[in-house]
Design an enzyme around this catalytic site. Sequence first.
Site, PDB file in Angstrom:
ATOM      1  N   GLY A 210      -8.849  10.129  -9.349  1.00  0.00           N
ATOM      2  CA  GLY A 210      -7.692  10.911  -8.802  1.00  0.00           C
ATOM      3  C   GLY A 210      -6.743  11.032  -9.729  1.00  0.00           C
ATOM      4  O   GLY A 210      -5.709  11.094 -10.562  1.00  0.00           O
ATOM      5  N   ASN A 211      -5.612  12.437  -8.836  1.00  0.00           N
ATOM      6  CA  ASN A 211      -4.123  12.887  -9.167  1.00  0.00           C
ATOM      7  C   ASN A 211      -3.003  12.771  -8.019  1.00  0.00           C
ATOM      8  O   ASN A 211      -3.731  11.985  -7.052  1.00  0.00           O
ATOM      9  CB  ASN A 211      -4.252  13.763  -9.930  1.00  0.00           C
ATOM     10  N   HIS A 212      -2.293  12.918  -8.732  1.00  0.00           N
ATOM     11  CA  HIS A 212      -0.571  12.512  -7.909  1.00  0.00           C
ATOM     12  C   HIS A 212      -0.770  13.901  -6.805  1.00  0.00           C
ATOM     13  O   HIS A 212       0.582  14.103  -6.359  1.00  0.00           O
ATOM     14  CB  HIS A 212       0.334  12.897  -8.775  1.00  0.00           C
ATOM     15  N   SER A 213      -1.360  14.883  -6.632  1.00  0.00           N
ATOM     16  CA  SER A 213      -1.181  16.420  -6.018  1.00  0.00           C
ATOM     17  C   SER A 213      -0.612  15.729  -4.341  1.00  0.00           C
ATOM     18  O   SER A 213      -1.573  14.731  -3.951  1.00  0.00           O
ATOM     19  CB  SER A 213      -2.288  16.674  -5.814  1.00  0.00           C
ATOM     20  N   ALA A 278      -5.276  20.590  -6.345  1.00  0.00           N
ATOM     21  CA  ALA A 278      -5.822  20.067  -7.403  1.00  0.00           C
ATOM     22  C   ALA A 278      -6.815  19.052  -7.880  1.00  0.00           C
ATOM     23  O   ALA A 278      -6.629  17.877  -7.640  1.00  0.00           O
ATOM     24  CB  ALA A 278      -4.639  18.978  -8.225  1.00  0.00           C
TER      25      ALA A 278
END
Length: 401
Positions: A210-213, A278
């Site tokens: 995943g990512n920090h969005s 994102a």
Amino acid sequence: MLASRRILLGITGGIAAYKTTFLTRLLIKAGAEVRIVMTESAGHFVSPLTLATLSRHEVLSDFVREEEGATDWNNHVELGLWADLMLIAPATANTLSKMASGTCDNLLLACYMSAKCPVFFAPAMDLDMYDHPATRKAIETLQGYGHHLIPAGTGELASGLHGEGRMAEPEDIVAHLEAYLRSHAPWAGKKVLITAGPTHEPIDPVRFIGNHSSGKMGFELAREAARQGAEVTLVTGPTHLQIDQPQVSCIRVTTAREMLEKAEQAFDRADVFIGAAAVADYRPREAAPEKIKKQAGEMKLELVRNPDIIQTLAARKKDQYVVGFALETERETEHALAKLQRKGLDAIVLNSLRQPGAGFGGDTNKVSFIDKNSEITPFELKTKAEVARDILHEIHKRIAH
Ligand code: C5P
């Protein structure tokens, strides 16, 4: 529709004035900022203290401040210009007649004559007064000035008689204002599709890439577009954010492929598509059906490319205006423009990562709006809600032509 709207409520002296306490409460609950001006006789029917408490502002009646030694006065011009919308409720026969003739002998009428915003009036009086040719003529004159009548209802009147003349109920008045704002909102009749948040690409049942969005930018765009009258489809990856505006249909997804599927379904009927998500560029080739056990030594994950959602949709656009986001760390404008062209976009919003306070997670952002003609509009560091307003304004300017 009423959120952050400045409403100047003028209360005149009829028994229906007691309903303005409920009306004020409803307006405040809807997020409006309410200032109240009342005539002296209105004060006999409803207490200024009650209304000041509900509206969280002093209620004004006189041109001159009452405090001893006060040298200032209540500026009707300022109040008239402050308002996004003026509502006179209840509007008595006396006040309607004065409004129609331009008589200006109290603060409320001076505010009315100074107001440049749309004016609404909700008459309230006994049936014979409402039916009197002078009242009918005053109402017609006011409508001729472009003001909006919120018609009186029929029912039992304070006099005990039965007939037409009851002030519209507070809920109906609010519905009237909302319907007006919706139909006059810049984005009324437009359908906007927005992707937001990160995507989670499963490795096994408990792990993902995943990512920090945070999803905040996309959610603010959805909120603002809805506030400005659009019908919004928000397709969001995993986030704790909530949205509860009736004009926003929020579809929650997990992976990029799910996001593409849901966005594809809404794309054909959209006028504008904003890709604020994102999206993970890669996903594990296969998600393991069971939790992967620790093993000695290294572990390799094989990743495959995810579909590019915005590029896929831009390739099949008809009249849609497609806007992407770019997050670049060097030669930002050049890279953003190249991305715009590669993905077939109409415009791209460049996030300035060099600016402290911009980008992922936070509540502020600094962006530049770049369109396909290389016209660049830079903005200051602002809250994401304000950035959303700027972005929508830039898009609106271009789709309006
Ligand atoms: O290529 P890059 O990820 O920098 O592009 C960012 C823009 O493309 C954003 O508008 C993002 O929502 C969109 N995008 C997408 N699908 C992907 C990757 C990015 O829609 N797989």
